[in-house]
Design a protein around this motif. Structure first.
Motif, PDB file in Angstrom:
ATOM      1  N   GLY A  68       0.810  -1.211   0.000  1.00  0.00           N
ATOM      2  CA  GLY A  68       0.000   0.000   0.000  1.00  0.00           C
ATOM      3  C   GLY A  68       0.843   1.260   0.000  1.00  0.00           C
ATOM      4  N   GLU A  69       1.955   1.245   0.774  1.00  0.00           N
ATOM      5  CA  GLU A  69       2.833   2.417   0.827  1.00  0.00           C
ATOM      6  C   GLU A  69       3.548   2.634  -0.502  1.00  0.00           C
ATOM      7  OE1 GLU A  69       3.215   4.746   3.220  1.00  0.00           O
ATOM      8  OE2 GLU A  69       1.526   3.773   4.219  1.00  0.00           O
ATOM      9  N   VAL A  70       3.944   1.548  -1.163  1.00  0.00           N
ATOM     10  CA  VAL A  70       4.570   1.680  -2.482  1.00  0.00           C
ATOM     11  C   VAL A  70       3.578   2.303  -3.462  1.00  0.00           C
ATOM     12  CG1 VAL A  70       5.560   0.439  -4.442  1.00  0.00           C
ATOM     13  CG2 VAL A  70       6.181  -0.230  -2.122  1.00  0.00           C
ATOM     14  N   LYS A  71       2.344   1.831  -3.425  1.00  0.00           N
ATOM     15  CA  LYS A  71       1.312   2.372  -4.321  1.00  0.00           C
ATOM     16  C   LYS A  71       1.069   3.855  -4.048  1.00  0.00           C
ATOM     17  CE  LYS A  71      -3.412   1.475  -5.918  1.00  0.00           C
ATOM     18  NZ  LYS A  71      -4.614   0.597  -5.761  1.00  0.00           N
ATOM     19  N   LYS A  72       1.003   4.235  -2.775  1.00  0.00           N
ATOM     20  CA  LYS A  72       0.799   5.641  -2.406  1.00  0.00           C
ATOM     21  C   LYS A  72       1.977   6.503  -2.853  1.00  0.00           C
ATOM     22  CE  LYS A  72      -0.327   6.348   1.877  1.00  0.00           C
ATOM     23  NZ  LYS A  72      -0.419   6.112   3.350  1.00  0.00           N
ATOM     24  N   LEU A  73       3.203   5.960  -2.694  1.00  0.00           N
ATOM     25  CA  LEU A  73       4.382   6.715  -3.103  1.00  0.00           C
ATOM     26  C   LEU A  73       4.402   6.910  -4.614  1.00  0.00           C
ATOM     27  CD1 LEU A  73       7.018   8.127  -2.451  1.00  0.00           C
ATOM     28  CD2 LEU A  73       8.146   5.887  -2.401  1.00  0.00           C
ATOM     29  N   LYS A  74       3.980   5.900  -5.361  1.00  0.00           N
ATOM     30  CA  LYS A  74       3.896   6.048  -6.824  1.00  0.00           C
ATOM     31  C   LYS A  74       2.983   7.221  -7.179  1.00  0.00           C
ATOM     32  CE  LYS A  74       4.760   1.227  -8.208  1.00  0.00           C
ATOM     33  NZ  LYS A  74       4.200  -0.013  -8.799  1.00  0.00           N
ATOM     34  N   THR A  75       1.823   7.283  -6.528  1.00  0.00           N
ATOM     35  CA  THR A  75       0.867   8.359  -6.796  1.00  0.00           C
ATOM     36  C   THR A  75       1.454   9.716  -6.422  1.00  0.00           C
ATOM     37  OG1 THR A  75      -1.010   6.869  -6.429  1.00  0.00           O
ATOM     38  CG2 THR A  75      -1.438   9.231  -6.250  1.00  0.00           C
ATOM     39  N   ALA A  76       2.126   9.773  -5.261  1.00  0.00           N
ATOM     40  CA  ALA A  76       2.704  11.030  -4.797  1.00  0.00           C
ATOM     41  C   ALA A  76       3.828  11.511  -5.715  1.00  0.00           C
ATOM     42  CB  ALA A  76       3.221  10.865  -3.367  1.00  0.00           C
ATOM     43  N   LEU A 127       6.352   7.598 -14.278  1.00  0.00           N
ATOM     44  CA  LEU A 127       6.732   6.260 -13.854  1.00  0.00           C
ATOM     45  C   LEU A 127       6.385   5.235 -14.916  1.00  0.00           C
ATOM     46  CD1 LEU A 127       5.459   6.248 -10.144  1.00  0.00           C
ATOM     47  CD2 LEU A 127       7.603   7.146 -11.050  1.00  0.00           C
ATOM     48  N   ARG A 128       7.199   4.212 -14.996  1.00  0.00           N
ATOM     49  CA  ARG A 128       6.910   3.056 -15.841  1.00  0.00           C
ATOM     50  C   ARG A 128       6.097   2.073 -15.007  1.00  0.00           C
ATOM     51  NH1 ARG A 128      10.906  -0.010 -19.879  1.00  0.00           N
ATOM     52  NH2 ARG A 128       9.976  -2.086 -19.924  1.00  0.00           N
ATOM     53  N   LYS A 129       5.158   1.375 -15.635  1.00  0.00           N
ATOM     54  CA  LYS A 129       4.366   0.382 -14.928  1.00  0.00           C
ATOM     55  C   LYS A 129       5.289  -0.675 -14.324  1.00  0.00           C
ATOM     56  CE  LYS A 129       0.619  -2.969 -15.468  1.00  0.00           C
ATOM     57  NZ  LYS A 129      -0.307  -3.647 -16.412  1.00  0.00           N
ATOM     58  N   SER A 130       5.070  -0.984 -13.050  1.00  0.00           N
ATOM     59  CA  SER A 130       5.951  -1.935 -12.376  1.00  0.00           C
ATOM     60  C   SER A 130       5.185  -2.728 -11.325  1.00  0.00           C
ATOM     61  CB  SER A 130       7.132  -1.203 -11.724  1.00  0.00           C
ATOM     62  OG  SER A 130       6.672  -0.215 -10.821  1.00  0.00           O
ATOM     63  N   ASP A 131       5.848  -3.732 -10.784  1.00  0.00           N
ATOM     64  CA  ASP A 131       5.205  -4.657  -9.850  1.00  0.00           C
ATOM     65  C   ASP A 131       4.974  -4.004  -8.484  1.00  0.00           C
ATOM     66  OD1 ASP A 131       8.205  -4.919  -9.619  1.00  0.00           O
ATOM     67  OD2 ASP A 131       7.606  -6.146  -7.909  1.00  0.00           O
ATOM     68  N   LEU A 132       4.522  -4.804  -7.530  1.00  0.00           N
ATOM     69  CA  LEU A 132       4.080  -4.293  -6.237  1.00  0.00           C
ATOM     70  C   LEU A 132       5.192  -3.725  -5.366  1.00  0.00           C
ATOM     71  CD1 LEU A 132       1.588  -7.147  -5.257  1.00  0.00           C
ATOM     72  CD2 LEU A 132       0.986  -4.818  -5.906  1.00  0.00           C
ATOM     73  N   ARG A 147       8.229  -2.284  -6.526  1.00  0.00           N
ATOM     74  CA  ARG A 147       9.224  -1.572  -7.316  1.00  0.00           C
ATOM     75  C   ARG A 147       8.627  -0.281  -7.857  1.00  0.00           C
ATOM     76  NH1 ARG A 147      13.479  -4.889  -9.760  1.00  0.00           N
ATOM     77  NH2 ARG A 147      12.130  -6.437  -8.824  1.00  0.00           N
ATOM     78  N   ILE A 148       9.445   0.764  -7.847  1.00  0.00           N
ATOM     79  CA  ILE A 148       9.070   2.023  -8.496  1.00  0.00           C
ATOM     80  C   ILE A 148      10.133   2.309  -9.546  1.00  0.00           C
ATOM     81  CG2 ILE A 148       8.764   4.508  -8.212  1.00  0.00           C
ATOM     82  CD1 ILE A 148       7.737   3.979  -5.397  1.00  0.00           C
ATOM     83  N   THR A 149       9.707   2.429 -10.788  1.00  0.00           N
ATOM     84  CA  THR A 149      10.623   2.668 -11.903  1.00  0.00           C
ATOM     85  C   THR A 149      10.350   4.050 -12.469  1.00  0.00           C
ATOM     86  OG1 THR A 149      10.681   0.303 -12.378  1.00  0.00           O
ATOM     87  CG2 THR A 149      11.454   1.786 -14.103  1.00  0.00           C
ATOM     88  N   ILE A 150      11.299   4.961 -12.241  1.00  0.00           N
ATOM     89  CA  ILE A 150      11.141   6.364 -12.627  1.00  0.00           C
ATOM     90  C   ILE A 150      11.776   6.603 -13.992  1.00  0.00           C
ATOM     91  CG2 ILE A 150      11.657   8.756 -11.994  1.00  0.00           C
ATOM     92  CD1 ILE A 150      11.988   7.778  -9.086  1.00  0.00           C
ATOM     93  N   ASP A 151      11.015   7.224 -14.895  1.00  0.00           N
ATOM     94  CA  ASP A 151      11.554   7.638 -16.182  1.00  0.00           C
ATOM     95  C   ASP A 151      12.262   8.977 -15.968  1.00  0.00           C
ATOM     96  OD1 ASP A 151      12.088   8.483 -18.764  1.00  0.00           O
ATOM     97  OD2 ASP A 151      10.239   7.669 -19.584  1.00  0.00           O
ATOM     98  N   ALA A 152      13.562   8.913 -15.708  1.00  0.00           N
ATOM     99  CA  ALA A 152      14.319  10.110 -15.342  1.00  0.00           C
ATOM    100  C   ALA A 152      14.371  11.131 -16.469  1.00  0.00           C
ATOM    101  CB  ALA A 152      15.740   9.709 -14.934  1.00  0.00           C
ATOM    102  N   CYS A 153      14.385  10.666 -17.708  1.00  0.00           N
ATOM    103  CA  CYS A 153      14.496  11.582 -18.850  1.00  0.00           C
ATOM    104  C   CYS A 153      13.325  12.554 -18.908  1.00  0.00           C
ATOM    105  CB  CYS A 153      14.605  10.791 -20.144  1.00  0.00           C
ATOM    106  SG  CYS A 153      16.117   9.814 -20.263  1.00  0.00           S
TER     107      CYS A 153
END
Length: 431
Positions: free
Chosen positions: A267-275, A283-288, A290-296
């Motif tokens: 739940g915290e990972v999901k909330k952080l993705k939204t934030a 962000l790139r779609k990723s599993d429960l 992992r957060i994958t940031i498109d830095a470019c």
């Protein structure tokens, strides 16, 4: 769910005895760092406390049997392939996703297995379609070998691939190194029909580095499990770490009692993705976990953004030219998540820069991996490699995914890809 910790309990009791330790190891600095003394069992012939703990793990994961590995998923993968070869000795080809860990390649070379590659659209994608897999399967195919989850958090459809393997009467082996935590969900590869899976407990569960599980499905041929310990001993150290075994034992307890904690982390990972997206990150779609940031999209290369995060107290799992990957554990402290968001918000957004993912083109193979690995070789500058035959498993770590395999020709495209991942010299076969 209540579960025993037989290894941990033995180590605590032995430490409390405080005997004069006239046995290995020589360090004598950690009370739990022991060898196979009386009562401590033996990993490859387990009949006592290790066997009991492995049986606990099998119950938790719903496997037919589970083996502990002190050599990470590497040892589990080597064991899976050896067990499969022994069960079907007349088959010598493995259909595998080109997105694979180097341990697959080294194991096949040592076992005399040849690989028919399924080529992904991009270098670090584990996605495999049933059609792509079916096109490679022949009557000499031993198994389909895939990895799920990949470094960016992409996943395979294990359920669909399982149906294909059953129809073709071949084994499905899954490198689930990044997905041991899926035991807290319905989506673990065992639940999706895999015959054997390798789970790196240390990647996403609270376990010491090197701790892994090898799971053999209840529905897999019995012969796979009958000699698995024997084959693990073939590749593994005769001095497995009891510190790692202890952490696997305690990891069982975490799995038995930690579902609520794991779901909180999800739940915290999901909330952080939204934030992060609200703060302007793409962000790139990723599993429960992992957060994958498109830095470019934020005006940085992945490496630059990772460095900026590190300067603000956040250390990423992986970064390349485009992406930064944050990887979490089901044992993660919930207090970490606000710190990550705070660190990310401190980084000044810049104009978007152009980035693309490296596209993979399968090089031509002129030797088998086994023949190339055991050939006479020389190290040469990458700039001089075009047209030469690769003699080693060339892969930056992380992600430890080989970009060119032993026996394949170095092409201009391969050289460009290796250069992008920071490789400056390679080993080539001496002709």
């Amino acid at each position: 769910m209540s579960i025993s910790t037989p290894i941990h309990d033995f180590l605590k009791a032995y430490s409390a005895e405080n005997p004069v330790r006239c046995h290995m190891p020589g360090g004598k600095r950690n009370d739990f760092d022991i060898t196979e003394i009386e009562g401590a069992d033996s990993l490859y012939e387990s009949k006592g406390i290790i066997r009991s703990s492995e049986e606990n793990a099998a119950t938790l994961f719903g496997s037919g049997s589970t083996l502990f590995s002190c050599g990470g998923s590497t040892l589990a993968i080597q064991t899976m392939l050896a067990a499969a070869k022994a069960a079907y000795p007349k088959r010598n080809r493995v259909v595998a996703s080109r997105f694979c860990h180097r341990s697959l390649v080294s194991a096949c070379a040592l076992l005399g297995l040849e690989i028919d590659w399924i080529v992904p659209q991009t270098v670090l994608s584990c996605s495999v379609t049933t059609k792509a897999a079916a096109d490679k399967i022949t009557d000499r195919t031993l198994c389909l070998f895939v990895q799920s989850i990949d470094y960016y958090g992409g996943e395979c459809d294990i359920g669909e691939l399982s149906l294909l393997c059953k129809a073709k009467k071949i084994l499905l082996l899954v490198d689930n190194a990044h997905g041991a935590y899926l035991t807290f969900t319905p989506f673990h590869p065992l639940n999706q029909g895999a015959d054997m899976t390798a789970d790196s407990a240390h990647k996403t569960l609270p376990c010491l580095t090197g701790g892994a599980y090898l799971h053999i499905s209840k529905n897999a041929p019995k012969s796979l499990g009958e000699r698995a310990k024997e084959f693990m001993a073939l590749f593994g150290s005769t001095s497995p770490s009891y510190l790692i075994l202890d952490s696997l034992d305690l990891c069982n307890r975490h799995i038995a009692k930690g579902k609520e904690q794991a779901e909180q982390v999800f739940g915290e990972v999901k909330k952080l993705k939204t934030a992060l997206m609200t703060a302007g990150y793409k962000l790139r779609k990723s599993d429960l976990l992992r957060i994958t940031i498109d830095a470019c999209k934020y005006g940085y290369s992945g490496v630059q953004l990772s460095s900026a995060l590190r300067q603000n107290g956040v250390s990423a799992e992986f970064a390349d030219g485009r992406y930064v990957v944050l990887l979490f554990s089901t044992g993660q402290s919930l207090s970490d998540f606000p710190r990550i968001l705070e660190a990310a918000k401190k980084i000044v957004r810049k104009p978007e820069i152009e980035c693309s993912e490296p596209v993979f083109a399968l090089p031509t193979a002129v030797l088998t991996p086994r023949d190339a690995l055991f050939s006479l070789s020389e190290e040469i500058p990458l700039s001089e490699a075009e047209g030469r035959v690769c003699a080693s498993i060339s892969c930056p770590c992380p992600p430890c995914v080989p970009l060119v395999m032993p026996g394949e020709l170095f092409t201009a495209a391969v050289i460009k890809l290796l250069h992008e991942y920071g490789v400056s010299s390679v080993k080539a076969v001496v002709s």
